[in-house]
Each structure stands twice: as structure tokens, then as C-alpha cells.
Design a protein around this motif. Structure first.
Motif, PDB file in Angstrom:
ATOM      1  N   SER A 223       0.826  -1.101  -0.170  1.00  0.00           N
ATOM      2  CA  SER A 223      -0.413   0.226  -0.167  1.00  0.00           C
ATOM      3  C   SER A 223       0.787   1.282  -0.143  1.00  0.00           C
ATOM      4  N   GLU A 257      -4.912  -6.673  -7.430  1.00  0.00           N
ATOM      5  CA  GLU A 257      -4.117  -6.417  -5.770  1.00  0.00           C
ATOM      6  C   GLU A 257      -4.000  -4.792  -5.720  1.00  0.00           C
ATOM      7  N   GLU A 261      -5.370  -1.321  -4.041  1.00  0.00           N
ATOM      8  CA  GLU A 261      -5.063  -0.115  -3.694  1.00  0.00           C
ATOM      9  C   GLU A 261      -4.854   1.286  -4.342  1.00  0.00           C
ATOM     10  N   ASN A 264      -8.907   2.670  -3.552  1.00  0.00           N
ATOM     11  CA  ASN A 264      -8.215   2.975  -2.048  1.00  0.00           C
ATOM     12  C   ASN A 264      -7.737   4.024  -2.061  1.00  0.00           C
ATOM     13  N   ASN A 265      -7.035   4.893  -2.155  1.00  0.00           N
ATOM     14  CA  ASN A 265      -6.149   6.161  -2.211  1.00  0.00           C
ATOM     15  C   ASN A 265      -7.043   7.603  -2.921  1.00  0.00           C
TER      16      ASN A 265
END
Length: 357
Positions: A223, A257, A261, A264-265
Motif C-alpha cells: 500500500s 491487489e 490499492e 483505495n487512494n
């Protein structure tokens, strides 16, 4: 039904006030194991091979019951540790035996039920009809004077204290701000941070741990790496963004994955931007969405949000959704190529603004 916190458990262990039965659950397996070991250390005073018993998901309920009432050999107590017991799979007879053990506990043994892989179900489903077996057992624990304890992740402040304390015990020092940088870089996983602290101190031997040393020695979480990639995207740095993507693929990080991430950012950026337009701040976002010790990501998101308009953020999220669809079977294109195209589109949105369609 009372659910104790880990501070209460710690205090009772320290004072020697032990419960006959413990039910330990939460989202921090390291601390659950730590407190289990503390209970063992303070109750099994000799001959662990005889007075300490571990049971996994495959066990004989009657054997556990009989063992709990056996007199310990040259020890203050016996201790039985049952890990990840799935009460939904117990027969009525098996449940009855466990409930009897909890409600009418042995005075020569401590029984610990601990959960290291089932934290979500315990928090979200407690009291539901699908968990009647477990609810009945928890009621029996309470009636018998046992403790039901929720052990969750430490706050960022507590993690900082743990890192600084760990460094001090190894004749090193670390500034709290450097410790925070270490959390952001490595992850907020306690086991990882303790390992990285030990690694830094072993390398340094003694002295002050600096931010430069953390960057040089410590592992970087996926991450954190992808955050650097997002930073490169928003700085219109194609070369750096592509190099980070190549490195991640080389390290066999799954494309899904990586995309998760990235998403998510941008979700963090959207939330912070929406809050700002509503006259709120990052602490309000943290309180509403429960970021907890990951709240630092909101400060990073705020920096990105200052560079993007609402339309740019929405366009970026749309492209991320398209890439998600393509990765999950909506395209025959190579997965790496899909991510490369996404990065280019995100950079175009960031650099050209609302003119991008």
C-alpha cells in the motif's frame, strides 16, 4: 453481556486475579497470542509438557473437560488453550459439555478460548440467530465468572510508543515522528513493526534511528509503494509510475491487489474532497468511516485533493471502475497492459483536467 477491553485483562493478569475461563477475540492476533502467553506464564509454574495443553479445530470435547479437572503436577494450575473453535459446528452434546465447563469451571485449571482468524464474524454477528451456540456459551462464561475480552489493533499513538520503547530496550532511540513515518512505510501491523524495529536496532547497534535509515533498511508495504505510484501519477511523472508498476509485477503482486490499492487512494481523495466541500475536515471523515490508526492516509489524501477538481476525481474513479471490469474478465487484454493504460489515463486526467472525457 459485558465485554472486557485488553487494558482490563492486562490489569487483572498483573494483579494475579485470573478468571477460570477466557474468551479472547479481536483483530490483533499478535496481542491475542501475547495475552494467552501471559496467562500461561503466570499460571503454569512448572512442567509445561504435562500442565499445558493446546487444541486446534480438531479436538475431543470430553477429553478437554476431563483434563480441566485433573490436578496439576507441581504447578499452580493447569492451562488449556483452544484455538478457533467453531461453535456452529458443535453438536448439542458437545455444546452442553463446554457450557458446563464454563458455568461450573474447574478450580485447578485455566481454559482459554482464543480466536486469531475469525475477528470479523465475532464483531458483526454477535447476537444473531446463526450464532446461538456461541451466544449460549458466552452466557455460560459470564455466569461462571469468566472473561470475554475484545483485543483490537493499537492506535497509532500506542504503536509509536511501542516502537520507541522497543528501540530504547535495545539501546537505540527513535523520534516519534520517525516512528510514525515507519508505520506509514511498513504498515500498521504490530508483528511487522516489532520485527522492523529489531532489524533497525541490530543494524545500528546503538544510537538514533533516522528517517533515512528507516527508508534504507525497512521493508515497504504494498500500500505504501502504491501510494508512491499515486503520488507519481498526480505529479504527471509517467516514468516513475511505470517503474513502480514494473517492480510490483516483478515481485508477483497480483494485478487485482494493485488496482484495489489504487482505488483505495482515490476513494480517500474523494471522501476528503467531499468533506471539504461540506465544510468538514479529515477528523470528521475518520470518525464517520472508522479509519482508526490509518487516519494518516487522510492527510495524504488531502494533499492530493488540493490538486484535483471534483470532476477530475470522478473521472479518475470512473477509469478505475473500467479497469476493474476489464481485469475481471471484461477484456482479453493482458492484465499488466490494463494497468498501464489506467495509469496513463489517470495522468492525463490529472494534467489536462476537466477537458479529458
Amino acid at each position: 453481556m459485558r465485554i472486557y477491553k485488553q487494558d482490563e485483562l492486562k490489569s487483572k493478569i498483573k494483579s494475579g486475579n485470573f478468571a477460570p475461563v477466557y474468551f479472547l477475540f479481536g483483530n490483533e492476533p499478535y496481542l491475542i497470542t501475547h495475552y494467552t502467553n501471559l496467562i500461561i506464564k503466570n499460571t503454569v509454574t512448572a512442567l509445561e509438557d504435562i500442565n499445558l495443553r493446546y487444541y486446534d479445530s480438531e479436538f475431543d470435547v470430553d477429553e478437554i473437560y476431563a483434563t480441566a479437572f485433573q490436578v496439576p503436577m507441581m504447578s499452580a494450575m493447569k492451562c488449556l488453550v483452544i484455538t478457533d473453535c467453531d461453535f456452529s459446528k458443535l453438536s448439542e452434546k458437545q455444546l452442553s459439555v463446554f457450557c458446563d465447563l464454563a458455568e461450573n469451571p474447574s478450580d485447578v485449571s485455566i481454559v482459554v478460548f482464543r480466536y486469531t482468524d475469525m475477528e470479523i464474524s465475532f464483531k458483526k454477528q454477535y447476537g444473531n440467530s446463526s450464532n446461538k451456540n456461541r451466544d449460549k456459551f458466552l452466557s455460560a462464561i459470564e455466569k461462571g465468572g469468566g472473561m470475554i475480552v475484545e483485543i483490537n489493533h493499537m492506535t497509532t499513538g500506542d504503536l509509536v510508543k511501542t516502537i520507541t520503547s522497543g528501540a530504547r530496550k535495545r539501546h537505540c532511540s527513535i523520534d516519534p515522528q520517525v516512528a510514525r513515518h515507519m508505520i506509514e512505510r511498513c504498515s500498521d501491523d504490530l508483528t511487522t513493526l516489532l520485527g522492523e524495529t529489531e532489524k533497525l536496532c541490530s543494524y545500528l547497534n546503538e544510537g538514533t534511528i533516522t528517517k533515512e535509515l528507516v527508508d534504507k533498511i525497512c521493508i515497504q508495504s504494498v500500500s505504501s509503494v502504491i501510494f508512491d505510484m499515486s503520488k507519481a501519477v498526480l505529479s504527471n511523472n509517467v516514468k516513475t509510475a511505470m517503474k513502480i508498476l514494473d517492480d510490483l509485477i516483478f515481485q508477483k503482486v497480483k494485478e487485482t491487489e494493485i488496482l484495489r490499492e489504487i482505488a483505495n487512494n482515490y476513494i480517500d481523495i474523494y471522501r476528503v474532497s467531499a468533506a471539504r466541500r461540506a465544510g468538514l475536515n479529515t477528523s470528521d471523515v475518520d470518525a464517520h468511516f472508522g479509519y482508526g490508526r490509518r487516519a494518516f492516509v487522510l492527510n495524504n489524501a488531502l494533499k492530493f485533493a488540493n490538486k484535483l477538481s471534483q470532476k477530475q476525481i470522478l473521472l479518475s474513479l470512473k477509469e478505475i471502475c473500467n479497469a476493474d471490469y476489464m481485469l475481471k474478465g471484461g477484456s482479453s487484454m493482458k492484465k499488466k497492459t490494463i494497468l498501464e493504460m489506467l495509469l496513463i489515463k489517470l495522468i492525463m486526467i490529472s494534467s489536462k483536467g476537466e477537458t479529458v472525457c
